[in-house]
Design an enzyme around this catalytic site. Structure first.
Site, PDB file in Angstrom:
ATOM      1  N   HIS A  81      36.319  41.745  49.833  1.00 44.25           N
ATOM      2  CA  HIS A  81      35.244  41.996  48.867  1.00 44.25           C
ATOM      3  C   HIS A  81      33.931  42.293  49.606  1.00 44.25           C
ATOM      4  CE1 HIS A  81      37.730  39.127  46.195  1.00 44.25           C
ATOM      5  NE2 HIS A  81      37.820  40.312  45.626  1.00 44.25           N
TER       6      HIS A  81
ATOM      7  N   ARG B 100      43.792  48.734  47.412  1.00 40.18           N
ATOM      8  CA  ARG B 100      44.359  48.327  48.698  1.00 40.18           C
ATOM      9  C   ARG B 100      45.684  49.000  48.963  1.00 40.18           C
ATOM     10  NH1 ARG B 100      43.970  42.253  46.929  1.00 40.18           N
ATOM     11  NH2 ARG B 100      44.812  43.411  45.177  1.00 40.18           N
TER      12      ARG B 100
ATOM     13  N   LYS C  81      44.024  34.214  34.509  1.00 40.92           N
ATOM     14  CA  LYS C  81      44.625  33.014  35.073  1.00 40.92           C
ATOM     15  C   LYS C  81      43.579  31.900  35.151  1.00 40.92           C
ATOM     16  CE  LYS C  81      43.350  36.467  37.705  1.00 40.92           C
ATOM     17  NZ  LYS C  81      43.298  37.657  38.309  1.00 40.92           N
TER      18      LYS C  81
ATOM     19  N   SER D  16      42.525  37.353  47.003  1.00 40.94           N
ATOM     20  CA  SER D  16      42.054  35.985  46.732  1.00 40.94           C
ATOM     21  C   SER D  16      43.235  35.061  46.492  1.00 40.94           C
ATOM     22  CB  SER D  16      41.146  35.968  45.498  1.00 40.94           C
ATOM     23  OG  SER D  16      39.992  36.707  45.738  1.00 40.94           O
TER      24      SER D  16
HETATM   25  O1  PNS Z   1      39.362  40.701  40.311  1.00 44.32           O
HETATM   26  P1  PNS Z   1      40.105  41.094  39.072  1.00 44.32           P
HETATM   27  O2  PNS Z   1      40.749  39.885  38.432  1.00 44.32           O
HETATM   28  O3  PNS Z   1      41.086  42.203  39.325  1.00 44.32           O
HETATM   29  O4  PNS Z   1      39.022  41.663  38.027  1.00 44.32           O
HETATM   30  C1  PNS Z   1      39.390  42.110  36.758  1.00 44.32           C
HETATM   31  C2  PNS Z   1      38.143  42.361  35.890  1.00 44.32           C
HETATM   32  C3  PNS Z   1      37.329  41.092  35.743  1.00 44.32           C
HETATM   33  C4  PNS Z   1      37.279  43.429  36.514  1.00 44.32           C
HETATM   34  C5  PNS Z   1      38.648  42.850  34.493  1.00 44.32           C
HETATM   35  O5  PNS Z   1      39.554  41.932  33.983  1.00 44.32           O
HETATM   36  C6  PNS Z   1      37.516  43.045  33.497  1.00 44.32           C
HETATM   37  O6  PNS Z   1      36.808  44.013  33.559  1.00 44.32           O
HETATM   38  N1  PNS Z   1      37.342  42.085  32.554  1.00 44.32           N
HETATM   39  C7  PNS Z   1      36.317  42.157  31.549  1.00 44.32           C
HETATM   40  C8  PNS Z   1      36.918  42.506  30.172  1.00 44.32           C
HETATM   41  C9  PNS Z   1      37.047  44.008  29.988  1.00 44.32           C
HETATM   42  O7  PNS Z   1      36.087  44.742  30.021  1.00 44.32           O
HETATM   43  N2  PNS Z   1      38.299  44.440  29.804  1.00 44.32           N
HETATM   44  C10 PNS Z   1      38.588  45.838  29.589  1.00 44.32           C
HETATM   45  C11 PNS Z   1      38.713  46.612  30.887  1.00 44.32           C
HETATM   46  S1  PNS Z   1      40.217  47.443  30.856  1.00 44.32           S
END
Ligand code: PNS
Length: 159
Positions: A18, A90, A42, A128
């Site tokens: 990150h 990645r 999660k 992570s």
């Molecule tokens: O690090 P991660 O868990 O891959 O991040 C995922 C994240 C937080 C970026 C994604 O779940 C998100 O944007 N959540 C907010 C809710 C939202 O906007 N969902 C619609 C996007 S498809």
């Protein structure tokens, strides 16, 4: 022109992968708002307050701000004035989920572009969840995370 990017994620916890993407992004945007999702699918190891505090400790750059957000990412991006969403890619395995998310975000906020960045080669295997697992069983994560995160993991898993 003040170009602002949002770099969203769970950051449970922030890794060197990150950090690498944040530094790469600073090559083409003026400011980055790291968006820590409060509600992640999660059960997180670290609370969102802890995740925010750790990122602030790891990234000491005036151009980088850390905020938590609840709700839709595009709404958060609009609120902070961002025109770009940064995500890391990645491996091929990341692609399908990232592609779906980028298209959904474009559907919800057509004025915001998603930009995918590839991390440093030696960090491509890093996640992570792997860091949490290695730390849980007492493995050495010093090459994978900032010392502040290493200490926080030690405290979490202290028996
Ligand atoms: O690090 P991660 O868990 O891959 O991040 C995922 C994240 C937080 C970026 C994604 O779940 C998100 O944007 N959540 C907010 C809710 C939202 O906007 N969902 C619609 C996007 S498809």
């Amino acid at each position: 022109m003040n170009r602002i990017a949002v770099y969203p994620g769970s950051f449970d916890p922030i890794t060197k992968g990150h950090e690498d993407l944040i530094h790469r992004s600073l090559g083409f945007v003026d400011r980055i708002v790291v968006g820590v999702a409060v509600n992640v699918a999660k059960q997180p190891l670290f609370s969102f307050e802890e995740r925010v505090a750790l990122i602030r400790e790891c990234v000491a750059d005036k151009r980088v701000e850390v905020q938590s957000f609840d709700g839709l990412l595009v709404d958060f991006a609009k609120k902070v004035g961002a025109t770009v969403i940064i995500r890391g890619l990645r491996a091929v395995s990341d692609f399908e989920y990232e592609f779906q998310m980028a298209l959904m975000n474009r559907n919800l906020g057509p004025q915001i572009e998603t930009i995918f960045l590839v991390p440093a080669f030696d960090l491509t295997y890093l996640s992570s969840s792997l860091v949490r697992e290695v730390a849980r069983f007492g493995g050495d994560v010093s090459a994978l995370v900032h010392p502040a995160v290493q200490q926080a993991l030690k405290r979490k898993f202290k028996k």
